[in-house]
Design an enzyme around this catalytic site. Structure first.
Site, PDB file in Angstrom:
ATOM      1  N   GLU A   1      -4.761   7.669  14.076  1.00 50.50           N
ATOM      2  CA  GLU A   1      -5.046   6.840  12.805  1.00 50.50           C
ATOM      3  C   GLU A   1      -4.082   5.434  12.349  1.00 50.50           C
ATOM      4  OE1 GLU A   1      -4.247   5.005   9.086  1.00 50.50           O
ATOM      5  OE2 GLU A   1      -3.684   7.531   8.505  1.00 50.50           O
TER       6      GLU A   1
ATOM      7  N   CYS B   1      -1.471   1.287   5.138  1.00 51.88           N
ATOM      8  CA  CYS B   1      -2.161   1.391   5.451  1.00 51.88           C
ATOM      9  C   CYS B   1      -3.942   0.808   5.343  1.00 51.88           C
ATOM     10  CB  CYS B   1      -2.685   2.229   6.957  1.00 51.88           C
ATOM     11  SG  CYS B   1      -2.718   3.822   6.344  1.00 51.88           S
TER      12      CYS B   1
ATOM     13  N   GLU C   1      -0.657  -6.721  10.281  1.00 54.76           N
ATOM     14  CA  GLU C   1      -0.326  -6.953   8.696  1.00 54.76           C
ATOM     15  C   GLU C   1       1.117  -6.256   9.133  1.00 54.76           C
ATOM     16  OE1 GLU C   1      -1.024  -1.360   8.183  1.00 54.76           O
ATOM     17  OE2 GLU C   1      -0.688  -2.266  10.203  1.00 54.76           O
TER      18      GLU C   1
END
Length: 480
Positions: free
Chosen positions: A253, A287, A387
């Site tokens: 993940e 996230c 990110e």
């Protein structure tokens, strides 16, 4: 001052291979709030050996699913009873605002209950009727534990990441070594205390805070059968390569750069209020944060203005203050990383609507950044593609619905996203076109019964519910 001078290895507290304790510092003012032992490869060897022995003897995997369910239900009840302490510990070591850590506690209960329900209804063994009457062979299909699981989790939401892995892994009958970030040594030390009180058999679970090198030693260990990892895409690629070389089972993940699509008929005030949580949860260190705000050109300045007003209204400061919405970044290097991205956005030509690279006035002792909104952002800019993991939002204009979907999908990531519209069915139709593992409509919260995970560089495999439980099992077919 909290001190953990021992490591939780194989179900009990053990003297670490290295007696030196790591200082855990407050992100708010960088003062020392605790000290904790850190695992070394020798500690990993002890934990894996005990996990292997426990698995091979069947002390845990050989128990009935109902017994495993009962013990994990007890663990969940213990966690619920200590929710306020867990929230306070997490805020102190992570800098997560108190509203976030407290609000997340009921979510942990729902997450665990979804796994427990799935385990109760799970087809642990079933007999299939023959499809060919001329070959009347019955197939007994079993779901059995994978073996020894290395569960490696990040620092940003430690209890959620930990329980999303150890609960299904243990429900399936596996042994687990939970590798946690050094920054979370205090909250994860308390997690170990709860596991002691749960009453699991010896050897079944260990909790090891450790650095990246020791983490790589763990996932590379020949007696580890499965790796379950949550963290950066960069680290995920390295773990995937190790798993590929050794043919280990793996679930990943990873990161995200999620888009929130505001459709032309959306109520902008409601959408922006929803983005307060969807985009800025956990100080932006999430996230699933929806940090790309896709807006129709016809309403662009309206949305930009509403976001400016929202962000400037949020209190930045001490995470223990109930009025604080955004706390500090976890470490000085993460603080500098976010500030560097804000500088980059200015260099790339984006319009700085509010915020900037400066540290908020009066908060210079901590790891603080100023929440920032950029407008006139092209989706090709690095601030729109990479990110950032902080409270930085970019607003991107689109021409029509097809253009919005194109921009939303124009990312190496595919973890989360959102759609806002006054027409729920229309929003649902747009959500179906977005290539991400989860999409929320009009600010709906994530559910824990359905699978969670990412497309593309956001990961491999799924967590939560029956699908998440199944990833910790292997199929076995016995023909009769």
């Amino acid at each position: 001052m909290i001190t953990y001078d021992k490591l939780f290895v194989a179900g009990s507290w053990a003297t670490p291979a290295d007696a030196e304790l790591l200082e855990i510092r407050s992100p708010h003012d960088r003062s020392v709030i605790g000290r904790a032992a850190q695992a070394q490869p020798a500690d990993v060897d002890r934990a894996v050996a005990a996990a292997r022995a426990a698995f091979d003897t069947g002390v845990w995997r050989g128990t009935a699913p109902a017994e495993r369910i009962a013990l994990l239900r007890r663990f969940n009840e213990l966690r619920e009873a200590n929710a306020e302490k867990i929230a306070a510990l997490t805020s102190a070591e992570n800098g997560s605002a108190g509203w976030f850590t407290l609000a997340g506690q009921p979510g942990l209960t729902r997450q665990a209950n979804a796994y427990l329900k799935a385990a109760q209804e799970f087809a642990w063994e079933e007999t299939l009727a023959p499809s060919d009457p001329h070959a009347p062979v019955r197939s007994v299909v079993r779901r059995e534990a994978v073996g020894v699981v290395a569960a490696v989790i990040p620092w940003n939401s430690p209890f959620s990441s930990a329980t999303s892995k150890i609960i299904p892994a243990l429900l399936a009958g596996n042994s687990v070594i939970l590798k946690v970030s050094p920054e979370n040594s205090l909250s994860m030390g308390f997690l170990a205390e709860l596991l002691v009180r749960t009453g699991l058999p010896e050897g079944v679970v260990s909790v090891l805070p450790a650095d990246r090198e020791t983490s790589e030693y763990l996932v590379s260990h020949p007696d580890v059968d499965k790796i379950a990892f949550t963290g950066s895409t960069r680290a995920g690629r390295r773990i995937a390569s190790i798993a590929g070389e050794q043919l280990k089972r793996v679930s990943l993940e990873l990161g995200g750069k999620s888009a929130a699509v505001i459709l032309p008929d959306a109520d902008v005030a409601k959408a922006v209020q929803g983005l307060k949580f969807a985009s800025l949860l956990n100080n932006g260190e999430s996230c699933i944060a929806q940090t790309r705000i896709l807006t129709p050109r016809s309403r662009y300045e309206e949305v930009v203005g509403a976001l400016k007003e929202l962000v400037e209204s949020l209190k930045v400061g001490d995470p223990s203050d109930p009025d604080t919405f955004i706390g500090p970044m976890i470490r000085p290097d993460q603080q500098q990383r976010v500030r560097d991205y804000i500088e980059l956005g200015i260099e790339e030509g984006a319009r700085l609507v509010t915020g900037g690279p400066q540290v908020p006035e009066g908060l210079e002792k901590g790891n603080y950044v100023t929440p920032t909104v950029f407008a006139d952002v092209e989706n090709s800019m690095r601030i729109a593609q990479e990110e950032i993991f902080g409270p930085v939002l970019v607003v991107i204009a689109y021409d029509d619905e097809d253009d919005a979907v194109r921009i939303a999908n124009d990312s190496e990531y595919g973890l989360s996203g959102g759609v806002w519209s006054s027409d729920e069915n229309h929003a649902l139709a747009v959500a179906r076109r977005i290539r991400t593992g989860t999409v929320t409509v009009n600010g709906a919260s994530l559910a824990f019964d359905g699978p969670f995970g990412g497309f593309k560089a956001s990961g491999i495999g799924r967590e939560y519910g029956a699908v998440g439980l199944a990833t910790y099992t292997e199929y076995k077919t016995i023909t009769v």
